[in-house]
Design a protein around this motif. Sequence first.
Motif, PDB file in Angstrom:
ATOM      1  N   MET A 193       0.838  -1.186   0.000  1.00  0.00           N
ATOM      2  CA  MET A 193       0.000   0.000   0.000  1.00  0.00           C
ATOM      3  C   MET A 193       0.883   1.250   0.000  1.00  0.00           C
ATOM      4  SD  MET A 193      -2.834  -1.348   2.779  1.00  0.00           S
ATOM      5  CE  MET A 193      -3.855   0.125   2.637  1.00  0.00           C
ATOM      6  N   LYS A 194       0.413   2.292  -0.658  1.00  0.00           N
ATOM      7  CA  LYS A 194       1.168   3.538  -0.729  1.00  0.00           C
ATOM      8  C   LYS A 194       1.336   4.148   0.661  1.00  0.00           C
ATOM      9  CE  LYS A 194      -0.038   4.971  -5.446  1.00  0.00           C
ATOM     10  NZ  LYS A 194      -0.677   6.047  -6.251  1.00  0.00           N
ATOM     11  N   SER A 195       2.438   4.847   0.831  1.00  0.00           N
ATOM     12  CA  SER A 195       2.680   5.530   2.106  1.00  0.00           C
ATOM     13  C   SER A 195       1.565   6.530   2.379  1.00  0.00           C
ATOM     14  CB  SER A 195       4.021   6.263   2.074  1.00  0.00           C
ATOM     15  OG  SER A 195       5.085   5.352   1.898  1.00  0.00           O
ATOM     16  N   LEU A 196       1.184   6.639   3.642  1.00  0.00           N
ATOM     17  CA  LEU A 196       0.115   7.554   4.025  1.00  0.00           C
ATOM     18  C   LEU A 196       0.583   8.996   3.917  1.00  0.00           C
ATOM     19  CD1 LEU A 196      -1.170   5.675   7.198  1.00  0.00           C
ATOM     20  CD2 LEU A 196      -2.255   5.728   4.949  1.00  0.00           C
ATOM     21  N   ARG A 197      -0.339   9.865   3.548  1.00  0.00           N
ATOM     22  CA  ARG A 197      -0.009  11.287   3.456  1.00  0.00           C
ATOM     23  C   ARG A 197       0.214  11.861   4.857  1.00  0.00           C
ATOM     24  NH1 ARG A 197      -4.001  14.780   5.013  1.00  0.00           N
ATOM     25  NH2 ARG A 197      -6.129  13.954   5.190  1.00  0.00           N
ATOM     26  N   LYS A 198       0.877  12.984   4.922  1.00  0.00           N
ATOM     27  CA  LYS A 198       1.096  13.656   6.197  1.00  0.00           C
ATOM     28  C   LYS A 198      -0.183  14.369   6.617  1.00  0.00           C
ATOM     29  CE  LYS A 198       4.184  16.855   8.591  1.00  0.00           C
ATOM     30  NZ  LYS A 198       5.367  17.760   8.481  1.00  0.00           N
ATOM     31  N   VAL A 199      -0.565  14.168   7.856  1.00  0.00           N
ATOM     32  CA  VAL A 199      -1.798  14.773   8.383  1.00  0.00           C
ATOM     33  C   VAL A 199      -1.437  16.038   9.148  1.00  0.00           C
ATOM     34  CG1 VAL A 199      -3.774  14.417   9.901  1.00  0.00           C
ATOM     35  CG2 VAL A 199      -2.892  12.513   8.528  1.00  0.00           C
ATOM     36  N   SER A 200      -2.159  17.108   8.884  1.00  0.00           N
ATOM     37  CA  SER A 200      -1.853  18.388   9.534  1.00  0.00           C
ATOM     38  C   SER A 200      -2.324  18.397  10.988  1.00  0.00           C
ATOM     39  CB  SER A 200      -2.532  19.536   8.783  1.00  0.00           C
ATOM     40  OG  SER A 200      -3.938  19.480   8.954  1.00  0.00           O
ATOM     41  N   LYS A 201      -1.743  19.294  11.760  1.00  0.00           N
ATOM     42  CA  LYS A 201      -2.131  19.427  13.171  1.00  0.00           C
ATOM     43  C   LYS A 201      -3.592  19.858  13.286  1.00  0.00           C
ATOM     44  CE  LYS A 201      -0.944  21.733  17.500  1.00  0.00           C
ATOM     45  NZ  LYS A 201      -0.007  22.623  18.219  1.00  0.00           N
ATOM     46  N   LEU A 202      -4.035  20.733  12.399  1.00  0.00           N
ATOM     47  CA  LEU A 202      -5.425  21.206  12.435  1.00  0.00           C
ATOM     48  C   LEU A 202      -6.403  20.044  12.235  1.00  0.00           C
ATOM     49  CD1 LEU A 202      -7.006  23.860  12.740  1.00  0.00           C
ATOM     50  CD2 LEU A 202      -7.071  24.005  10.237  1.00  0.00           C
ATOM     51  N   GLU A 203      -6.082  19.143  11.311  1.00  0.00           N
ATOM     52  CA  GLU A 203      -6.922  17.969  11.081  1.00  0.00           C
ATOM     53  C   GLU A 203      -7.007  17.110  12.341  1.00  0.00           C
ATOM     54  OE1 GLU A 203      -6.662  16.293   6.662  1.00  0.00           O
ATOM     55  OE2 GLU A 203      -4.666  16.787   7.445  1.00  0.00           O
ATOM     56  N   LYS A 204      -5.859  16.927  12.988  1.00  0.00           N
ATOM     57  CA  LYS A 204      -5.828  16.092  14.191  1.00  0.00           C
ATOM     58  C   LYS A 204      -6.602  16.728  15.345  1.00  0.00           C
ATOM     59  CE  LYS A 204      -1.580  13.496  13.354  1.00  0.00           C
ATOM     60  NZ  LYS A 204      -0.273  13.060  13.927  1.00  0.00           N
ATOM     61  N   ILE A 205      -6.644  18.049  15.391  1.00  0.00           N
ATOM     62  CA  ILE A 205      -7.403  18.728  16.451  1.00  0.00           C
ATOM     63  C   ILE A 205      -8.905  18.622  16.200  1.00  0.00           C
ATOM     64  CG2 ILE A 205      -7.953  21.013  17.397  1.00  0.00           C
ATOM     65  CD1 ILE A 205      -4.973  21.704  17.102  1.00  0.00           C
ATOM     66  N   PHE A 206      -9.314  18.805  14.945  1.00  0.00           N
ATOM     67  CA  PHE A 206     -10.745  18.801  14.645  1.00  0.00           C
ATOM     68  C   PHE A 206     -11.344  17.386  14.619  1.00  0.00           C
ATOM     69  CE2 PHE A 206     -10.348  23.218  13.302  1.00  0.00           C
ATOM     70  CZ  PHE A 206     -11.554  23.727  13.761  1.00  0.00           C
ATOM     71  N   PHE A 207     -10.524  16.387  14.320  1.00  0.00           N
ATOM     72  CA  PHE A 207     -11.061  15.030  14.184  1.00  0.00           C
ATOM     73  C   PHE A 207     -11.767  14.540  15.457  1.00  0.00           C
ATOM     74  CE2 PHE A 207     -10.954  10.399  14.186  1.00  0.00           C
ATOM     75  CZ  PHE A 207     -11.492  10.106  12.948  1.00  0.00           C
ATOM     76  N   PRO A 208     -11.155  14.597  16.659  1.00  0.00           N
ATOM     77  CA  PRO A 208     -11.875  14.127  17.852  1.00  0.00           C
ATOM     78  C   PRO A 208     -13.123  14.956  18.170  1.00  0.00           C
ATOM     79  CG  PRO A 208      -9.810  15.196  18.469  1.00  0.00           C
ATOM     80  CD  PRO A 208      -9.782  15.011  16.995  1.00  0.00           C
ATOM     81  N   ILE A 209     -13.074  16.240  17.846  1.00  0.00           N
ATOM     82  CA  ILE A 209     -14.243  17.093  18.112  1.00  0.00           C
ATOM     83  C   ILE A 209     -15.414  16.675  17.226  1.00  0.00           C
ATOM     84  CG2 ILE A 209     -15.122  19.455  18.000  1.00  0.00           C
ATOM     85  CD1 ILE A 209     -12.233  20.406  18.599  1.00  0.00           C
ATOM     86  N   ILE A 210     -15.142  16.536  15.931  1.00  0.00           N
ATOM     87  CA  ILE A 210     -16.200  16.134  14.990  1.00  0.00           C
ATOM     88  C   ILE A 210     -16.678  14.719  15.299  1.00  0.00           C
ATOM     89  CG2 ILE A 210     -16.694  15.647  12.560  1.00  0.00           C
ATOM     90  CD1 ILE A 210     -14.660  17.883  11.873  1.00  0.00           C
ATOM     91  N   THR A 211     -15.749  13.822  15.628  1.00  0.00           N
ATOM     92  CA  THR A 211     -16.111  12.429  15.915  1.00  0.00           C
ATOM     93  C   THR A 211     -17.066  12.324  17.088  1.00  0.00           C
ATOM     94  OG1 THR A 211     -14.001  11.601  15.045  1.00  0.00           O
ATOM     95  CG2 THR A 211     -15.205  10.158  16.558  1.00  0.00           C
ATOM     96  N   VAL A 212     -16.763  13.020  18.187  1.00  0.00           N
ATOM     97  CA  VAL A 212     -17.625  12.907  19.372  1.00  0.00           C
ATOM     98  C   VAL A 212     -19.002  13.531  19.117  1.00  0.00           C
ATOM     99  CG1 VAL A 212     -16.931  15.052  20.565  1.00  0.00           C
ATOM    100  CG2 VAL A 212     -17.617  13.032  21.885  1.00  0.00           C
TER     101      VAL A 212
END
Length: 370
Positions: A193-212
Amino acid sequence: MELLQGMWTSMAFDNLYWGNFVMWTIALTFVYLAIKKGFEPLLLLPIAFGILLVNLPSEIMTPGEGLLWRFYHYGEEWAIIPPLIFLGIGAMTDFGPVIANPKTLLLGAGAQGGVYVTFFGALALGFDINQAAVIGIIGGADGPTTIFLASKLAPEMMGICAVAAYSYMALVPVIQPPVMKLLTTEAQRKIRMKSLRKVSKLEKIFFPIITVIVITLVVPDAAALMGMFCFGNLLRESGVVDRLSLTAQNELMNIVTIFLGISVGATMPAEVFLSPKVLGVFALGSIAFASATATGIGLAHLMNLFLKEKINPLIGAAGVSAVPMAARVAHKVGSEADKKNYLLMHAMGPNVAGVIGTAVAAGMFISVLK
């Protein structure tokens, strides 16, 4: 003589029966597995000592008075400890692989098929519907979620199902590889599988908020587990509360693990544990775990029918919640087929998604059955 008789009467030897000795043997076996074999020692050792203590003639589990009863009542019956465990897990989890490859969320959901297969199997064997739900959740390989669901639906099953869940979590490297090799060809295990793209800090901050927000609106009864899980992750990713994040990952996690393990073990007196139902629970637990592995791989095969860039079906087996052990096993089996095939980060996506999927499944059971 009267003095000696009084001393003997004050002792607890007369209160022993064969069941106590059997449970001592089980407790010592768990101690051996934890220390010598390294099977989930952080939990198996406290559980083992809890089993030993509750099978000694004493008032340690007397309702309203006993020390372990207080641990159990306030920590487990009040369902405080499992969400705190999720807080620590969230603080230790990197959502990056899921964000970089959102398709892996489906694999985490697919692996929950084992939960429902076992749920219906338990019903067929005569367990009532609440007990069947708790037994089924073992398939998610998530001890805290199993305990949380048992506290809500079937407290009498908590000790047995918790030990089964943690036992199968420890046996991930034993149970999963045969199922994985049975359901994949060598060519499929070699898929890179292709290497995963780099995830930004902003994405990582918003992901748990949107998920919950999304999960709580869809399955409100999963709010306690998912809320703490996502909060712990936000502490980690915010970068401004390192003290809180490290406390959740270390000191707090260690403290609640001690109370969790010893109080779970204390729910297993001989008169509860030594019954035919226990063997049924452990048998169903193995079916749950194997079928969860199989359904995760099966969904990966199905997805490959429609994807241009194929995914290695081994990562579907990581959709159970045993983080990060299941991801490591998927990587190990893949590297046996191709030593240069690095699957670990790809497998972490469905592995993390599996934690979410199991918590959602538990919330659905609570909302329907409670």
